[in-house]
Design an enzyme around this catalytic site. Structure first.
Site, PDB file in Angstrom:
ATOM      1  N   ARG A  34       0.691  -1.238  -0.288  1.00 22.68           N
ATOM      2  CA  ARG A  34      -0.158   0.102  -0.065  1.00 22.68           C
ATOM      3  C   ARG A  34       0.838   1.293  -0.246  1.00 22.68           C
ATOM      4  O   ARG A  34       1.890   1.319   0.669  1.00 22.68           O
ATOM      5  CB  ARG A  34      -0.993   0.006   1.339  1.00 22.68           C
ATOM      6  CG  ARG A  34      -1.908  -1.071   1.243  1.00 22.68           C
ATOM      7  CD  ARG A  34      -3.018  -0.908   2.240  1.00 22.68           C
ATOM      8  NE  ARG A  34      -3.837  -2.316   2.156  1.00 22.68           N
ATOM      9  CZ  ARG A  34      -4.420  -2.563   1.363  1.00 22.68           C
ATOM     10  NH1 ARG A  34      -5.047  -1.836   0.291  1.00 22.68           N
ATOM     11  NH2 ARG A  34      -5.346  -3.707   1.215  1.00 22.68           N
ATOM     12  N   ASP A  35       0.488   2.170  -0.936  1.00 26.70           N
ATOM     13  CA  ASP A  35       1.141   3.469  -0.860  1.00 26.70           C
ATOM     14  C   ASP A  35       1.150   4.276   0.603  1.00 26.70           C
ATOM     15  O   ASP A  35      -0.055   4.361   1.201  1.00 26.70           O
ATOM     16  CB  ASP A  35       0.436   4.222  -1.782  1.00 26.70           C
ATOM     17  CG  ASP A  35       1.499   5.645  -2.396  1.00 26.70           C
ATOM     18  OD1 ASP A  35       2.002   5.590  -3.262  1.00 26.70           O
ATOM     19  OD2 ASP A  35       1.614   6.428  -1.581  1.00 26.70           O
ATOM     20  N   ILE A  36       2.055   4.829   1.053  1.00 30.26           N
ATOM     21  CA  ILE A  36       2.164   5.238   2.134  1.00 30.26           C
ATOM     22  C   ILE A  36       1.287   6.717   2.490  1.00 30.26           C
ATOM     23  O   ILE A  36       0.933   7.236   3.387  1.00 30.26           O
ATOM     24  CB  ILE A  36       3.750   5.529   2.688  1.00 30.26           C
ATOM     25  CG1 ILE A  36       3.809   5.833   4.165  1.00 30.26           C
ATOM     26  CG2 ILE A  36       4.161   6.981   2.191  1.00 30.26           C
ATOM     27  CD1 ILE A  36       5.113   5.722   4.713  1.00 30.26           C
ATOM     28  N   ASN A  93       4.654   6.585 -13.673  1.00 32.63           N
ATOM     29  CA  ASN A  93       5.626   7.657 -14.153  1.00 32.63           C
ATOM     30  C   ASN A  93       7.081   7.427 -14.402  1.00 32.63           C
ATOM     31  O   ASN A  93       7.553   6.577 -14.010  1.00 32.63           O
ATOM     32  CB  ASN A  93       5.546   8.531 -12.895  1.00 32.63           C
ATOM     33  CG  ASN A  93       4.263   9.221 -12.452  1.00 32.63           C
ATOM     34  OD1 ASN A  93       3.350   9.694 -13.522  1.00 32.63           O
ATOM     35  ND2 ASN A  93       3.992   9.407 -11.437  1.00 32.63           N
ATOM     36  N   GLU A 101       9.072  10.193  -8.476  1.00 33.51           N
ATOM     37  CA  GLU A 101       9.859  10.456  -7.404  1.00 33.51           C
ATOM     38  C   GLU A 101      10.808   9.527  -6.973  1.00 33.51           C
ATOM     39  O   GLU A 101      11.841   9.725  -6.393  1.00 33.51           O
ATOM     40  CB  GLU A 101       8.788  10.643  -6.186  1.00 33.51           C
ATOM     41  CG  GLU A 101       8.029  12.090  -6.281  1.00 33.51           C
ATOM     42  CD  GLU A 101       6.840  12.127  -5.144  1.00 33.51           C
ATOM     43  OE1 GLU A 101       6.829  11.223  -4.050  1.00 33.51           O
ATOM     44  OE2 GLU A 101       6.322  13.398  -5.246  1.00 33.51           O
ATOM     45  N   VAL A 102      10.315   8.226  -6.851  1.00 31.64           N
ATOM     46  CA  VAL A 102      11.329   7.027  -6.592  1.00 31.64           C
ATOM     47  C   VAL A 102      11.604   6.398  -7.866  1.00 31.64           C
ATOM     48  O   VAL A 102      10.991   5.907  -8.761  1.00 31.64           O
ATOM     49  CB  VAL A 102      10.286   6.163  -5.813  1.00 31.64           C
ATOM     50  CG1 VAL A 102      11.105   4.734  -5.245  1.00 31.64           C
ATOM     51  CG2 VAL A 102       9.822   6.798  -4.520  1.00 31.64           C
ATOM     52  N   HIS A 106       7.489   1.504 -10.499  1.00 30.23           N
ATOM     53  CA  HIS A 106       6.393   1.018  -9.595  1.00 30.23           C
ATOM     54  C   HIS A 106       5.002   1.479 -10.508  1.00 30.23           C
ATOM     55  O   HIS A 106       5.049   2.322 -10.980  1.00 30.23           O
ATOM     56  CB  HIS A 106       6.387   1.793  -8.431  1.00 30.23           C
ATOM     57  CG  HIS A 106       6.651   3.347  -8.357  1.00 30.23           C
ATOM     58  ND1 HIS A 106       7.930   3.810  -8.779  1.00 30.23           N
ATOM     59  CD2 HIS A 106       5.723   4.434  -8.410  1.00 30.23           C
ATOM     60  CE1 HIS A 106       7.883   5.168  -8.586  1.00 30.23           C
ATOM     61  NE2 HIS A 106       6.604   5.320  -8.712  1.00 30.23           N
ATOM     62  N   HIS A 108       1.287   2.056 -10.135  1.00 37.28           N
ATOM     63  CA  HIS A 108       0.084   2.421  -9.128  1.00 37.28           C
ATOM     64  C   HIS A 108      -1.112   2.041  -9.465  1.00 37.28           C
ATOM     65  O   HIS A 108      -1.391   2.016 -10.626  1.00 37.28           O
ATOM     66  CB  HIS A 108       0.056   4.329  -9.249  1.00 37.28           C
ATOM     67  CG  HIS A 108       1.075   5.148  -8.724  1.00 37.28           C
ATOM     68  ND1 HIS A 108       1.240   5.679  -7.407  1.00 37.28           N
ATOM     69  CD2 HIS A 108       2.131   5.388  -9.481  1.00 37.28           C
ATOM     70  CE1 HIS A 108       2.499   6.255  -7.332  1.00 37.28           C
ATOM     71  NE2 HIS A 108       2.971   6.216  -8.765  1.00 37.28           N
TER      72      HIS A 108
HETATM   73  P1  AMP Z   1       6.027   8.496  -8.040  1.00 34.94           P
HETATM   74  O1  AMP Z   1       5.771  10.107  -7.899  1.00 34.94           O
HETATM   75  O2  AMP Z   1       5.286   7.892  -9.115  1.00 34.94           O
HETATM   76  O3  AMP Z   1       7.329   8.144  -8.139  1.00 34.94           O
HETATM   77  O4  AMP Z   1       5.397   8.179  -6.701  1.00 34.94           O
HETATM   78  C1  AMP Z   1       5.990   7.559  -5.546  1.00 34.94           C
HETATM   79  C2  AMP Z   1       5.140   6.985  -4.426  1.00 34.94           C
HETATM   80  O5  AMP Z   1       5.670   6.193  -3.623  1.00 34.94           O
HETATM   81  C3  AMP Z   1       4.078   8.052  -3.838  1.00 34.94           C
HETATM   82  O6  AMP Z   1       2.504   7.747  -4.038  1.00 34.94           O
HETATM   83  C4  AMP Z   1       4.479   7.952  -2.406  1.00 34.94           C
HETATM   84  O7  AMP Z   1       3.697   8.227  -1.584  1.00 34.94           O
HETATM   85  C5  AMP Z   1       4.931   6.482  -2.380  1.00 34.94           C
HETATM   86  N1  AMP Z   1       6.073   6.093  -1.322  1.00 34.94           N
HETATM   87  C6  AMP Z   1       7.236   6.788  -0.967  1.00 34.94           C
HETATM   88  N2  AMP Z   1       7.720   6.273   0.040  1.00 34.94           N
HETATM   89  C7  AMP Z   1       6.743   5.143   0.593  1.00 34.94           C
HETATM   90  C8  AMP Z   1       6.713   4.027   1.531  1.00 34.94           C
HETATM   91  N3  AMP Z   1       7.924   3.854   2.083  1.00 34.94           N
HETATM   92  N4  AMP Z   1       5.972   3.200   1.463  1.00 34.94           N
HETATM   93  C9  AMP Z   1       4.883   3.139   0.605  1.00 34.94           C
HETATM   94  N5  AMP Z   1       4.805   4.024  -0.444  1.00 34.94           N
HETATM   95  C10 AMP Z   1       5.714   5.023  -0.602  1.00 34.94           C
END
Ligand code: AMP
Length: 123
Positions: A34-36, A93, A101-102, A106, A108
């Site tokens: 689950r997304d945080i 993304n 961001e990450v 991933h 969603h």
């Molecule tokens: P993106 O902008 O597509 O890279 O999305 C990154 C997603 O990772 C965001 O929706 C964040 O809320 C989610 N996220 C970041 N850190 C964590 C974590 N530790 N556990 C779960 N989701 C995370």
């Protein structure tokens, strides 16, 4: 060419068990949790276990088994989350214009409410 993989990104750390996650699915090639910071009642992230920065990297370098596992996991987590009938949206993304961001691929999975238009008209 895809950017180099950063082994310290947050999802790499989740995969190594260094930080916890709310896991909903795991198989040989895939983890889903689950997304945080959920943007919908159902907001799950499905990631490959391999070191792939983004869809660009994954689509070029992943094995067929890894690709099949990721897509099957997306369908499975949506079904198990109970949003298959009501509907859901998947999104990945890639790179700066998308605000990725990450830097670990991933997907969603959003659902559980009306999700609105596909994209905002401007930034
Ligand atoms: P993106 O902008 O597509 O890279 O999305 C990154 C997603 O990772 C965001 O929706 C964040 O809320 C989610 N996220 C970041 N850190 C964590 C974590 N530790 N556990 C779960 N989701 C995370």
């Amino acid at each position: 060419m895809a950017e180099a993989y950063d082994d310290n990104n947050i999802f790499a750390r989740i995969l190594r068990g260094e930080i916890p996650c709310d896991k909903v699915h795991e198989d040989d090639h895939t983890l889903a949790f689950r997304d945080i910071n959920p943007q919908a009642p159902t907001h799950i992230l499905v990631i490959p276990k391999g070191r792939y920065v983004s869809m660009a990297d994954f689509s070029e370098n992943a094995s067929d088994a890894e690709m099949a596992a990721l897509l099957r996991a997306v369908g499975r987590v949506a079904r198990e989350a109970g949003v298959e009938d009501s509907g859901y949206r998947i999104l990945a993304n890639h790179g700066p214009d998308s605000h990725q961001e990450v830097p670990h691929l991933h997907i969603h999975v959003f659902g559980g409410r009306k999700l609105g238009g596909m994209l905002p008209r401007k930034d």
